[in-house]
Design a protein around this motif. Structure first.
Motif, PDB file in Angstrom:
ATOM      1  N   PHE A 178       1.544  -0.514   0.252  1.00  0.00           N
ATOM      2  CA  PHE A 178      -0.174  -0.109   0.336  1.00  0.00           C
ATOM      3  C   PHE A 178       0.995   1.503   0.363  1.00  0.00           C
ATOM      4  O   PHE A 178       1.462   0.848   0.712  1.00  0.00           O
ATOM      5  N   GLY A 179       0.873   2.235  -1.024  1.00  0.00           N
ATOM      6  CA  GLY A 179       1.212   2.901  -0.659  1.00  0.00           C
ATOM      7  C   GLY A 179       2.055   3.881  -2.380  1.00  0.00           C
ATOM      8  O   GLY A 179       2.923   2.253  -2.240  1.00  0.00           O
ATOM      9  N   GLY A 180       2.299   4.574  -2.332  1.00  0.00           N
ATOM     10  CA  GLY A 180       3.486   4.951  -3.597  1.00  0.00           C
ATOM     11  C   GLY A 180       3.033   5.451  -4.555  1.00  0.00           C
ATOM     12  O   GLY A 180       2.096   5.369  -4.971  1.00  0.00           O
ATOM     13  N   THR A 181       4.048   5.412  -6.000  1.00  0.00           N
ATOM     14  CA  THR A 181       3.692   6.195  -6.802  1.00  0.00           C
ATOM     15  C   THR A 181       2.542   4.969  -7.758  1.00  0.00           C
ATOM     16  O   THR A 181       3.957   4.036  -7.365  1.00  0.00           O
ATOM     17  N   HIS A 182       3.216   4.807  -9.020  1.00  0.00           N
ATOM     18  CA  HIS A 182       3.285   4.545  -9.918  1.00  0.00           C
ATOM     19  C   HIS A 182       3.961   3.081 -10.403  1.00  0.00           C
ATOM     20  O   HIS A 182       3.758   2.236 -10.273  1.00  0.00           O
TER      21      HIS A 182
END
Length: 437
Positions: A178-182
């Motif tokens: 869960f979480g972060g850029t593409h």
């Protein structure tokens, strides 16, 4: 296992990878099949994001879509990802539907891509996005990005082909992220440096829309045993909400340091070790070394004073010394090492002996010691400021020189460190010291 490589006639990157896969298999068919795999190639006319139900056309146990990657900020990149839609279906598939993930093979491919990656490219996971979602068998996308220059680059096509054929899972731990850029930077880095194999990964912007049903779906479709959260990528509200849902659903959550410290332990034994550590000290952290999970786990303890003296002498050397031992060391939440260790029941005597030997060896290499039967006597020599003042040494730089082992000149007189030092002894009783030291 049979793997089906699926490519689109519309996709130049997919055709590039397919060409090199066929070349490699034709050149050394036996060598590439040493893992007991067989391969099938399927071509479609439409875009792969709309290849719903493609697994019904093959008896392969795993589907690998070989394709192109496009980006609004194009960079040379080789990526892998699972398909699915955490919200609406903007690029194929069905809304709020996830495809089964070939989690272990995808991580092995990512690690292989890192080894074969051409100069100028980087490798990465992508977060879960786009179709197809109507699949019953595990799958993932392997892609070349991000412009036609890269899609048609023979070096990139060869690198992906080599990586797919040579990828072999190595005792992975399946997780969701869960979480972060593409490009899921933290999940990528963790997977490249540990056993963590991520299946479905939710972009930061998707986290606020997730519910417990979708999180359970991510776990199920990934075959995951735990979850990882890129804490820095989420705001406090989303982090607290997500943490609450994981707790409610009973999904274990691992930090990056916990993932990196799992060693070779099977997941079940890792959970058992965490539970044992929590009984020793609530919230204790565990760090597995060369413990392979050969039998039931037990707690062993060494003398707290011996451990304390060793940590003072050379803590990095002690931790390094654990690396070849079948042991788990424990630390409190504020990272203070505990004198309690975990090992398998068939290693108990060996580990107590090895830990004592390691500690004694480090102390002897760093301190002044003597041995009397089972007693280790450690002599500490320290700078004594009172003795220095009595000899007329003013406080300040001269104190620092003497404490550092350097003599000083005071009124024409040489004052040596030995003249302003005091010593004290500490004694540790170590059963069997005469035998192993």
């Amino acid at each position: 296992m049979k793997i089906a490589f699926v490519s689109s006639l519309q996709d130049k990157a997919g055709m590039n990878i397919r060409h090199h896969l066929l070349q490699l298999l034709d050149a050394d068919p036996k060598g590439w099949r040493e893992q007991g795999r067989t391969y099938e190639f399927i071509e479609v006319d439409r875009r792969l994001i709309h290849a719903e139900g493609i697994d019904k056309k093959t008896d392969a146990g795993c589907i690998v879509f070989i394709s192109r990657h496009s980006s609004v900020n194009p960079v040379p990149v080789l990526t892998v990802h699972i398909t699915g839609n955490l919200r609406e279906a903007e690029l194929g598939g069905t809304a709020r539907t996830l495809a089964p993930a070939a989690t272990a093979l995808m991580q092995a491919t990512l690690r292989s891509l890192a080894r074969h990656c051409p100069e100028g490219y980087r490798v990465s996971y992508e977060v879960t996005h786009h179709g197809p979602t109507d699949l019953s068998r595990p799958s993932f996308f392997a892609e070349i990005g991000s412009t036609e220059k890269e899609w048609t680059d023979p070096a990139a096509g060869l690198a992906v082909a080599q990586s797919l054929l040579s990828a072999v899972p190595q005792n992975p731990v399946p997780l969701i992220g869960f979480g972060g850029t593409h490009y899921a930077a933290r999940e990528t880095e963790i997977a490249l440096t540990s056993r963590a194999a991520f299946g479905h990964i939710a972009h930061t912007r998707e986290v606020a829309t997730l519910d417990e049903a979708m999180i359970r779906g991510m776990m199920e479709k990934s075959g995951a045993v735990a979850a990882y959260i890129d804490r820095k990528a989420l705001n406090r509200e989303d982090l607290n909400r997500l943490s609450g849902m994981l707790a409610t659903t009973g999904i274990p959550r691992l930090s990056e340091s916990e993932i990196l410290s799992m060693g070779h332990l099977p997941w079940e034994q890792y959970q058992a070790a965490r539970a044992m550590a929590d009984q020793v000290s609530p919230g204790a952290r565990i760090y597995a070394h060369d413990l392979q999970g050969e039998g039931p786990l037990v707690l062993v303890q060494i003398d707290p004073v011996l451990l304390y003296e060793t940590l003072k002498s050379d803590e990095p050397g002690l931790v390094k010394g654990f690396s070849d031992l079948p042991v788990i060391h424990l630390s409190t939440q504020d990272n203070r090492m505990l004198p309690v260790f975990i090992t398998s029941d068939n290693h108990t005597s060996q580990i107590i002996n090895a830990l004592n030997t390691l500690c004694v060896k480090i102390i002897r290499s760093k301190e002044i010691t003597a041995t009397e039967k089972d007693l280790l006597i450690i002599t500490k020599v320290r700078f004594d400021p009172d003795k220095a003042r009595e000899l007329g040494v003013p406080a300040g730089p001269f104190f620092k020189q003497l404490a550092g082992g350097q003599p000083v000149e005071i009124n024409g007189r040489t004052i040596t460190p030995g003249m302003v030092s005091s010593s004290s002894d500490s004694t540790i009783h170590i059963p069997g010291l005469e035998k192993f030291s």
